[in-house]
Each structure stands twice: as structure tokens, then as C-alpha cells.
Scaffold this motif. Structure first.
Motif, PDB file in Angstrom:
ATOM      1  N   LEU A 199       0.860  -1.178   0.000  1.00 13.51           N
ATOM      2  CA  LEU A 199       0.000   0.000   0.000  1.00 13.51           C
ATOM      3  C   LEU A 199       0.900   1.233   0.000  1.00 13.51           C
ATOM      4  CD1 LEU A 199      -2.886   1.333   0.403  1.00 13.51           C
ATOM      5  CD2 LEU A 199      -2.220   1.507   2.814  1.00 13.51           C
ATOM      6  N   ASN A 200       0.765   2.081  -1.007  1.00 15.26           N
ATOM      7  CA  ASN A 200       1.523   3.325  -1.065  1.00 15.26           C
ATOM      8  C   ASN A 200       0.757   4.377  -0.266  1.00 15.26           C
ATOM      9  OD1 ASN A 200       3.378   5.273  -1.721  1.00 15.26           O
ATOM     10  ND2 ASN A 200       2.842   5.415  -3.880  1.00 15.26           N
ATOM     11  N   ALA A 201       1.083   4.473   1.019  1.00 19.85           N
ATOM     12  CA  ALA A 201       0.280   5.276   1.939  1.00 19.85           C
ATOM     13  C   ALA A 201       0.620   6.762   1.918  1.00 19.85           C
ATOM     14  CB  ALA A 201       0.447   4.740   3.365  1.00 19.85           C
ATOM     15  N   LYS A 202       1.782   7.099   1.386  1.00 22.72           N
ATOM     16  CA  LYS A 202       2.182   8.507   1.251  1.00 22.72           C
ATOM     17  C   LYS A 202       3.134   8.566   0.067  1.00 22.72           C
ATOM     18  CE  LYS A 202       4.885  12.131   3.575  1.00 22.72           C
ATOM     19  NZ  LYS A 202       5.762  12.404   4.746  1.00 22.72           N
ATOM     20  N   SER A 203       2.886   9.479  -0.867  1.00 23.84           N
ATOM     21  CA  SER A 203       3.616   9.413  -2.132  1.00 23.84           C
ATOM     22  C   SER A 203       4.223  10.750  -2.535  1.00 23.84           C
ATOM     23  CB  SER A 203       2.675   8.929  -3.237  1.00 23.84           C
ATOM     24  OG  SER A 203       3.344   8.824  -4.479  1.00 23.84           O
ATOM     25  N   GLY A 204       5.479  10.701  -2.941  1.00 23.31           N
ATOM     26  CA  GLY A 204       6.094  11.807  -3.662  1.00 23.31           C
ATOM     27  C   GLY A 204       6.554  12.993  -2.857  1.00 23.31           C
ATOM     28  N   ILE A 205       6.284  13.031  -1.584  1.00 21.89           N
ATOM     29  CA  ILE A 205       6.716  14.167  -0.760  1.00 21.89           C
ATOM     30  C   ILE A 205       8.009  13.746  -0.071  1.00 21.89           C
ATOM     31  CG2 ILE A 205       6.049  15.746   1.085  1.00 21.89           C
ATOM     32  CD1 ILE A 205       3.114  15.009   0.424  1.00 21.89           C
ATOM     33  N   CYS A 206       9.124  13.953  -0.755  1.00 25.89           N
ATOM     34  CA  CYS A 206      10.378  13.371  -0.275  1.00 25.89           C
ATOM     35  C   CYS A 206      11.558  14.289  -0.562  1.00 25.89           C
ATOM     36  CB  CYS A 206      10.596  12.012  -0.946  1.00 25.89           C
ATOM     37  SG  CYS A 206      12.020  11.116  -0.288  1.00 25.89           S
ATOM     38  N   PRO A 207      12.434  14.512   0.426  1.00 23.65           N
ATOM     39  CA  PRO A 207      13.607  15.359   0.224  1.00 23.65           C
ATOM     40  C   PRO A 207      14.836  14.599  -0.272  1.00 23.65           C
ATOM     41  CG  PRO A 207      13.463  14.766   2.529  1.00 23.65           C
ATOM     42  CD  PRO A 207      12.271  14.130   1.850  1.00 23.65           C
ATOM     43  N   GLU A 208      14.703  13.282  -0.474  1.00 19.19           N
ATOM     44  CA  GLU A 208      15.858  12.459  -0.849  1.00 19.19           C
ATOM     45  C   GLU A 208      16.074  12.476  -2.362  1.00 19.19           C
ATOM     46  OE1 GLU A 208      17.587  10.721   1.988  1.00 19.19           O
ATOM     47  OE2 GLU A 208      16.400  12.423   2.639  1.00 19.19           O
ATOM     48  N   ASP A 209      17.305  12.142  -2.783  1.00 17.88           N
ATOM     49  CA  ASP A 209      17.649  12.211  -4.210  1.00 17.88           C
ATOM     50  C   ASP A 209      17.992  10.836  -4.796  1.00 17.88           C
ATOM     51  OD1 ASP A 209      20.135  11.721  -3.090  1.00 17.88           O
ATOM     52  OD2 ASP A 209      21.149  13.381  -4.098  1.00 17.88           O
ATOM     53  N   CYS A 210      17.332   9.777  -4.326  1.00 16.78           N
ATOM     54  CA  CYS A 210      17.608   8.420  -4.798  1.00 16.78           C
ATOM     55  C   CYS A 210      17.448   8.343  -6.323  1.00 16.78           C
ATOM     56  CB  CYS A 210      16.666   7.425  -4.128  1.00 16.78           C
ATOM     57  SG  CYS A 210      16.708   7.480  -2.314  1.00 16.78           S
ATOM     58  N   GLY A 211      18.493   7.854  -6.988  1.00 13.63           N
ATOM     59  CA  GLY A 211      18.552   7.923  -8.436  1.00 13.63           C
ATOM     60  C   GLY A 211      17.620   7.006  -9.181  1.00 13.63           C
ATOM     61  N   TYR A 212      17.003   6.061  -8.482  1.00 10.65           N
ATOM     62  CA  TYR A 212      16.095   5.100  -9.113  1.00 10.65           C
ATOM     63  C   TYR A 212      14.637   5.476  -8.931  1.00 10.65           C
ATOM     64  CZ  TYR A 212      15.852   3.854  -4.220  1.00 10.65           C
ATOM     65  OH  TYR A 212      15.709   3.937  -2.854  1.00 10.65           O
ATOM     66  N   CYS A 213      14.353   6.454  -8.081  1.00 14.56           N
ATOM     67  CA  CYS A 213      13.006   6.601  -7.524  1.00 14.56           C
ATOM     68  C   CYS A 213      12.193   7.692  -8.210  1.00 14.56           C
ATOM     69  CB  CYS A 213      13.102   6.902  -6.027  1.00 14.56           C
ATOM     70  SG  CYS A 213      11.483   6.955  -5.222  1.00 14.56           S
ATOM     71  N   GLY A 214      10.999   7.321  -8.625  1.00 14.49           N
ATOM     72  CA  GLY A 214      10.079   8.265  -9.226  1.00 14.49           C
ATOM     73  C   GLY A 214       9.418   9.186  -8.225  1.00 14.49           C
ATOM     74  N   GLN A 215       9.698   8.993  -6.935  1.00 11.77           N
ATOM     75  CA  GLN A 215       9.149   9.862  -5.897  1.00 11.77           C
ATOM     76  C   GLN A 215      10.212  10.782  -5.302  1.00 11.77           C
ATOM     77  OE1 GLN A 215       5.933   7.912  -3.378  1.00 11.77           O
ATOM     78  NE2 GLN A 215       7.192   6.135  -3.865  1.00 11.77           N
ATOM     79  N   SER A 216      11.416  10.788  -5.839  1.00 13.24           N
ATOM     80  CA  SER A 216      12.496  11.587  -5.262  1.00 13.24           C
ATOM     81  C   SER A 216      12.267  13.079  -5.512  1.00 13.24           C
ATOM     82  CB  SER A 216      13.839  11.173  -5.853  1.00 13.24           C
ATOM     83  OG  SER A 216      14.013  11.734  -7.137  1.00 13.24           O
ATOM     84  N   ARG A 217      13.057  13.888  -4.846  1.00 16.99           N
ATOM     85  CA  ARG A 217      12.916  15.341  -4.975  1.00 16.99           C
ATOM     86  C   ARG A 217      13.264  15.819  -6.385  1.00 16.99           C
ATOM     87  NH1 ARG A 217      18.281  17.382  -1.586  1.00 16.99           N
ATOM     88  NH2 ARG A 217      19.776  17.121  -3.297  1.00 16.99           N
ATOM     89  N   GLU A 218      13.988  14.981  -7.130  1.00 16.78           N
ATOM     90  CA  GLU A 218      14.400  15.358  -8.477  1.00 16.78           C
ATOM     91  C   GLU A 218      13.259  15.236  -9.488  1.00 16.78           C
ATOM     92  OE1 GLU A 218      17.445  16.576  -8.635  1.00 16.78           O
ATOM     93  OE2 GLU A 218      17.726  16.023  -6.523  1.00 16.78           O
TER      94      GLU A 218
END
Length: 329
Positions: free
Chosen positions: A54-73
């Protein structure tokens, strides 16, 4: 004596032996799969554990993980705050109705606030009251000792926090937190008797040595459950144009992880559909666990295809706890 026989007799592969097996092109991939299958069969028989996210919280993230579609980038992405408790509990009902053994509540972000932990723990208490057989895995990011204690008290069975890659390659993947931050969160959960779930993402440009190092790092932290993700490139991310994996390489990686972590739950996780393709069933000769349904922001295959695959293999759904050796079947 075969590799599997050696391991079942109490031997372990050394890092050098594992590396040699992994890179030696004269060692056929299906030979490694067969060796890994002997271990999988010994500890898990013909059973498969099912998990749902369950994706309970999405896309609000300060991290810059290079694989992630939810990262701050990422600019164009799903963004929503922590969903209401009734939506979390409703997801658990869906999981229970679909023979899911472990329900995974996932939040984006560096780590949860105390208010968010309270929200999750209230939800978990309701879920446990309604579905006591359902195991709850929380994946909330970096967490502290007090938060771990509250999660345990509420009934959280497992905490997921992936190492994602090797310590050596970590800074190529993310710069906003350290490899040790991840290890520390896992150790915090273990200290509160919450089962550690930690895995990797393969296909991000890491070397063969990095992959071997990942498997041994998970052995060192004694992860009970090891999700092996295969990069599903997301356009716009650092690794969005990367395509290094083939179905046979994915099988080889899974076999390596089983040989190094023989008794652990090894789960084929994100990216299995696009990377393993027609060899997904073969991968279940090595792994004993899969996610059913969609992932965080990428889709999975229709649920019925997974149930059909399990049935076609002659396997059965497992709700069990820690593995015990299977001597027949």
C-alpha cells in the motif's frame, strides 16, 4: 559434493567463491538455479509467500535516490500526504481477501514524524483486531528507537528498509543519506524484536563485485526477508535510461542470493515483470516470495496471472513463520 549439499551440511560460501561462481561464464546459469532450488526446496518446500504493497504517502520526499520516481528530483509525479486510517485498514481487508500473508504499508520521505507513526500505529491496531492472521510490514524510512518501540507495541511484525546497493556504490545512488543510516535503522528494529526486511535493487550500474557484496551485507545484518528488486527504469530519474538486465542475469542474481542466504525468505520484488518476463516462473524455483499487485508507482501484472503461475508450478500459498526443513515433497 554439490554446492547445495555443502551448504546443507553447514558449510558457507566465501566471498571469493561466490564471486567466482557468479562471474564464471563456464558455470551455466541454470546449474546455479538448480543448486539454489535444492536449498529453496529444503527450507520452503513448494510454498510461496504473498505480499501486497500500500503506497500510503507518495512523492513528498527530500531524498535524491537515483532510481526513484518519488524523489525530490522528479517534478511530474504522484504527490499526496499520508492517507486516512480507514483507507489503510481497507487495504488490509483487500489483502486478506486475496490470500496475502504480509501487508506492506509504505511511506515516501526520509523518515516518519511522530504524528505519522501514531497514525500508522492506530491503523495497525485496527488491522490486527480485524485480521489477526495478517502480518504487517512497515516501510517508513529512517526511524528512531522511540518510533520502533511504538511500532512494535502496535503489532508491526516486520520493518522494511532496503540497503539498495553496496556500501561501495551507495554514493552513486543517493547522496542525501548514508549507507550507515540504513544499517542503523535495521539494527534499531532488530533491537525491538521487529523482523528485519532488507533488500536490493539490481541494474543501477553496479559491478559484479557490488552484487556479491550486497548479498553478504544482508547475510551480515541477518535480514529475515530479502526483496530483490530489478530496476524498472523511470523516465526522468538518474537511471531512467539504464537497461543492463536480462532474464538470465536476473536468475543468476537470485541464485547467488539464495546460495549466500540459504534459509532466508527471498522475494522477487519490483521490476520482475519487465526484467524476468517469461522466466518469472523459473525464478520461483529460487525465490519463495513475491509481491502481488502493483508496486509503489509502477504497475504489476494482473493478480490472477500470479495465482495461475503458482498453481501451474504445483506450488501452494504459504502463511508460515520461520522456515523449517522440508524432507519430502
Amino acid at each position: 559434493m554439490t554446492i547445495a549439499e555443502r551448504i546443507l551440511n553447514g558449510d558457507t560460501l566465501t566471498p571469493q567463491e561466490a564471486y567466482t561462481l557468479f562471474v564464471d561464464e563456464t558455470v551455466d546459469t541454470m546449474t546455479l538455479v538448480h543448486e539454489a532450488y535444492q536449498l529453496r526446496k529444503h527450507y520452503y518446500g513448494h510454498k510461496v509467500k504473498l505480499n501486497m504493497i500500500l503506497n500510503a504517502k507518495s512523492g513528498i520526499c527530500p531524498e535524491d535516490c537515483g532510481y526513484c520516481g518519488q524523489s525530490r528530483e522528479m517534478k511530474n509525479k504522484q504527490r499526496y500526504a499520508l492517507i486516512p486510517e480507514n483507507q489503510i485498514t481497507e487495504g488490509a481487508k483487500v489483502a486478506a481477501e486475496n490470500e496475502i500473508g504480509t501487508y506492506c504499508i509504505v511511506m515516501s520521505g526520509r523518515g516518519p514524524s511522530d504524528k505519522e507513526v501514531e497514525h500508522i500505529t492506530n491503523s495497525v491496531k485496527h488491522i490486527k483486531a480485524e485480521h489477526p492472521q495478517l502480518k504487517i510490514c512497515a516501510c517508513l524510512g529512517l526511524a528512531n528507537d522511540a518510533q520502533a518501540a511504538k511500532l512494535k507495541e502496535a503489532g508491526v511484525d516486520r520493518y522494511n528498509h532496503n540497503l539498495n546497493t553496496s556500501e561501495h556504490y551507495h554514493d552513486e545512488v543517493v547522496t542525501t543519506h548514508t549507507y550507515q543510516d540504513r544499517v542503523d535503522t535495521i539494527e534499531t528494529m532488530k533491537a525491538h524484536n521487529i523482523s528485519p526486511c532488507s533488500g536490493v535493487i539490481c541494474g543501477m550500474g553496479e559491478s559484479n563485485q557490488d552484487i556479491v557484496d550486497m548479498a553478504f551485507a544482508l547475510k551480515k545484518i541477518d535480514a529475515d526477508s530479502i526483496p530483490v528488486n530489478f530496476l524498472h527504469p523511470i523516465k526522468g530519474t538518474k537511471f531512467g535510461d539504464m537497461a543492463q538486465l536480462t532474464p538470465m542475469r536476473c536468475l543468476r542474481i537470485l541464485a547467488l542470493f539464495r546460495l549466500i542466504n540459504p534459509s532466508k525468505e527471498i522475494r522477487i520484488a519490483g521490476g520482475r515483470e519487465v526484467n524476468l518476463r517469461s522466466l518469472q516462473a523459473t525464478a520461483l524455483m529460487v525465490a519463495n516470495s513475491i509481491f502481488v499487485g502493483d508496486y509503489l508507482i509502477t504497475g504489476g501484472q494482473p493478480n490472477q496471472l500470479d495465482y495461475d503461475m503458482i498453481q501451474d508450478l504445483g506450488y501452494e500459498i504459504d502463511y508460515g513463520e520461520a522456515p523449517t526443513a522440508v524432507t519430502n515433497g
